[in-house]
Design an enzyme around this catalytic site. Structure first.
Site, short mmCIF file in Angstrom:
data_model
loop_
_atom_site.label_atom_id
_atom_site.label_comp_id
_atom_site.label_asym_id
_atom_site.label_seq_id
_atom_site.Cartn_x
_atom_site.Cartn_y
_atom_site.Cartn_z
CG PHE A 138 -1.79 1.24 1.28
CD1 PHE A 138 -2.91 1.35 0.46
CD2 PHE A 138 -1.49 2.31 2.12
CE1 PHE A 138 -3.72 2.48 0.48
CE2 PHE A 138 -2.29 3.45 2.15
CZ PHE A 138 -3.40 3.53 1.33
CG ASP A 223 5.45 3.63 1.83
OD1 ASP A 223 5.47 4.26 2.91
OD2 ASP A 223 4.43 3.53 1.12
CE LYS A 252 -1.08 5.80 7.79
NZ LYS A 252 -0.72 5.10 6.55
C1 LIG Z 1 -0.97 5.36 5.11
C2 LIG Z 1 0.08 4.94 4.16
C3 LIG Z 1 0.33 5.68 2.97
C4 LIG Z 1 -0.51 6.85 2.56
O1 LIG Z 1 -0.40 7.91 3.43
P1 LIG Z 1 -1.46 9.11 3.32
O2 LIG Z 1 -0.99 10.12 4.33
O3 LIG Z 1 -2.80 8.52 3.67
O4 LIG Z 1 -1.42 9.61 1.94
C5 LIG Z 1 1.38 5.27 2.17
N1 LIG Z 1 2.14 4.21 2.49
C6 LIG Z 1 1.92 3.49 3.60
C7 LIG Z 1 2.82 2.34 3.92
C8 LIG Z 1 0.87 3.81 4.47
O5 LIG Z 1 0.64 3.07 5.56
#
Ligand SMILES: *Cc1c(COP(=O)(O)O)cnc(C)c1O
Length: 400
Positions: A138, A223, A252
Site C-alpha cells: 500500500f 515506504d 503518519k
Molecule cells: C498510510 C500509508 C500511505 C498513505 O499515506 P497518506 O498520508 O494517507 O497519503 C502510504 N504508504 C503506507 C505504507 C501507508 O501506511
C-alpha cells in the site's frame, strides 16, 4: 447533543462511519459527542505516535503559529531546516523533501526515481522508469500511488492506471529478479506491510534485495509511512535488517497527528532541478515545528527501547489471549502488531468493542480475519491490560 442534529450529509460520502462525532482526545483516550470515552487503538491510523494532543505538539503549534505560519516554499524557514537536519543526522540519508501526506511523499519518490532513470539510462540508451512494487503493498490513494499499490482491484478502479509498476511477491527475491528489465529503475516496498495486515519483510529478504538492486544499478525505495518514526522500536524500519536504502518516505507518525510527510534520499540521488518538484504547503514552519517536537521526544534516551519493551509486552498479552480464546496467533514489529483470529469475526469484534459500556474500545480490522493494533508509542501497560480485558470480554460474547 443528538447525533441526528449533525448534518453529516454535507460531507461527501467516502466511507461508512459509525454515528459518532469525536470531540476531544487525550493520550490513548477519545471522547464522543455524548461524553462517552473510548480507549483508542487506532490513534488516527498509526498517526498519533505520542497519543492525542500531547503537550509538546500543542506547544509547538501555539508558539510557531504565533511566530510564522507560511513564508511560502520559495523561501527557507527555520523549523524545516531544523527537522531536516535532525532526520539526516539520525538516518543514512542526506537530503529531505517535506510534503503533506504519505501519498504525496511517495509521489515525490516515484518522480525522483524516474528522473534518476532518465539520467542513468539502460545499456541501450533508453529511459528507465519502471518501479517494481509488491502484491498487497500500500502506497497511497493518488493515481500513481494506487497503481504502485498491490491491492486487488486498485489497478482498474479509476482506469487507466499509471503504467510502470510491475508486482513482485514480498519475501520472494526470485519474483523480484524475474521482473527486472532494461526499463527497471527501482524497487519500492514497505519494510512492514501495514494495510495488508502487518506482514514484515524478512531481514534476509531486505538484505538480498539490497544486494540485488546494487548489483543491477537499481534504487531501493522504502515506504516507511506506517513503519517508520519509532513504530517498530527502531527509529526507521530499514534498521531492523541493517541495510541502507537509497530513498525513504515518512508520513503518519512524523507529524504526530498533523499533516506532515517527508521523502529522504542520498546525495548522489538528489537529482531534481529547480521547478521539478514542490508544493504550496511543503515544509511549512508550523507542521515542521511539530515534526521537530515529535522527533525530539522519540530521540529521548530510552524512548525507542520502551517501544520495544512495550511491544514485547503487547505481544505476550496477545499470545495469552490466543490461548484463552483459541485464536491463531500474532505477528508484527514493536507497536505495529496484528492478531490472527482464524475466522472472519474482525468486523464483528470492532463493532462490539466500540459499543462496550461504559467505555468503548476502538480497534481496526484490516482484513476480516485480523485485528491490527497501532497504539500511541507511549501507551502504558495498564492501557494494554485494559484493552486485553475488553477484547477478551467481546471474544467471550462472540464465542467459538
Ligand atoms: C498510510 C500509508 C500511505 C498513505 O499515506 P497518506 O498520508 O494517507 O497519503 C502510504 N504508504 C503506507 C505504507 C501507508 O501506511
Amino acid at each position: 447533543m443528538e447525533f441526528s442534529q449533525y448534518d453529516v450529509n454535507a460531507l461527501l460520502q467516502i466511507t461508512n462511519r459509525p454515528n459518532l462525532v469525536f470531540t476531544e482526545g487525550r493520550g490513548m483516550w477519545l471522547t464522543d459527542h455524548n461524553g462517552k470515552r473510548y480507549l483508542d487503538y487506532l490513534q488516527g491510523w498509526a498517526v498519533n505516535c505520542l497519543g492525542h494532543s500531547p503537550q509538546c505538539i500543542v506547544d509547538a503549534l501555539a508558539s510557531q503559529g504565533a511566530k510564522l505560519i507560511n513564508p511560502s516554499p520559495a523561501f527557507y524557514n527555520e523549523p524545516s531546516i531544523r527537522l531536516a537536519s535532525m532526520l539526516t543526522a539520525n538516518s543514512c540519508f542526506d537530503r529531505v523533501f517535506f510534503a503533506n501526506s504519505g501519498a504525496e511523499a511517495n509521489e515525490g519518490a516515484i518522480k525522483l526515481a524516474r528522473k534518476w532513470g532518465k539520467l542513468n539510462k539502460s545499456a541501450a540508451g533508453e529511459n528507465r522508469y519502471e518501479i517494481i512494487t509488491f502484491n498487497h503493498g500500500f502506497h497511497g490513494r493518488t493515481l500513481a500511488t494506487m497503481s504502485a499499490s498491490g491491492k486487488s482491484g486498485w489497478d482498474t478502479m479509476f482506469a487507466p492506471q499509471v503504467p510502470g509498476f510491475p508486482k513482485a511477491e514480498l519475501n520472494d527475491i526470485a519474483s523480484v529478479e524475474a521482473l527486472i528489465t532494461d526499463r527497471t529503475v527501482a524497487v519500492m516496498l514497505e519494510p512492514v506491510q501495514g494495510e495488508s495486515g502487518v506482514i514484515p519483510a524478512q531481514p534476509e529478504f531486505m538484505q538480498a534485495l539490497r544486494a540485488l538492486t546494487k548489483q543491477r544499478n537499481l534504487l531501493l525505495i522504502v515506504d516507511e509511512v506506517q513503519a517508520g518514526m519509532g513504530r517498530t522500536g527502531e527509529l526507521f524500519a530499514y534498521q531492523l535488517s541493517g541495510i541502507e536504502p537509497d530513498i525513504m518516505t515518512l508520513g503518519k507518525g512524523i507529524g504526530g497527528g498533523v499533516p506532515l510527510s517527508a521523502m529522504l534520499c542520498r546525495e548522489e540521488i538528489a537529482v531534481f532541478e529547480a521547478g521539478e518538484q514542490g508544493g504550496t504547503y511543503n515544509g511549512n514552519p508550523v507542521m515542521t515545528a511539530v515534526g521537530a517536537a515529535v522527533l525530539d521526544e522519540l530521540l529521548k534516551p530510552g524512548f525507542l527501547q520502551s517501544v520495544k519493551d512495550t511491544g514485547a509486552y503487547l505481544r505476550a498479552e496477545l499470545l495469552k489471549l490466543c490461548d484463552r480464546h483459541g485464536l491463531e496467533g500474532e505477528r508484527g514489529e514493536g507497536l505495529l502488531r496484528a492478531l490472527k483470529l482464524g475466522r472472519d469475526i474482525g468486523p464483528q469484534i470492532v463493532e462490539q468493542a466500540r459499543n462496550l459500556e461504559p467505555v468503548g474500545l476502538l480497534l481496526n480490522s484490516p482484513r476480516p480475519d485480523l485485528l491490527r493494533f497501532m497504539p500511541a508509542l507511549n501507551v502504558s501497560r495498564d492501557e494494554i491490560d485494559q484493552m486485553i480485558a475488553m477484547l477478551s470480554a467481546v471474544l467471550d460474547k462472540i464465542g467459538r
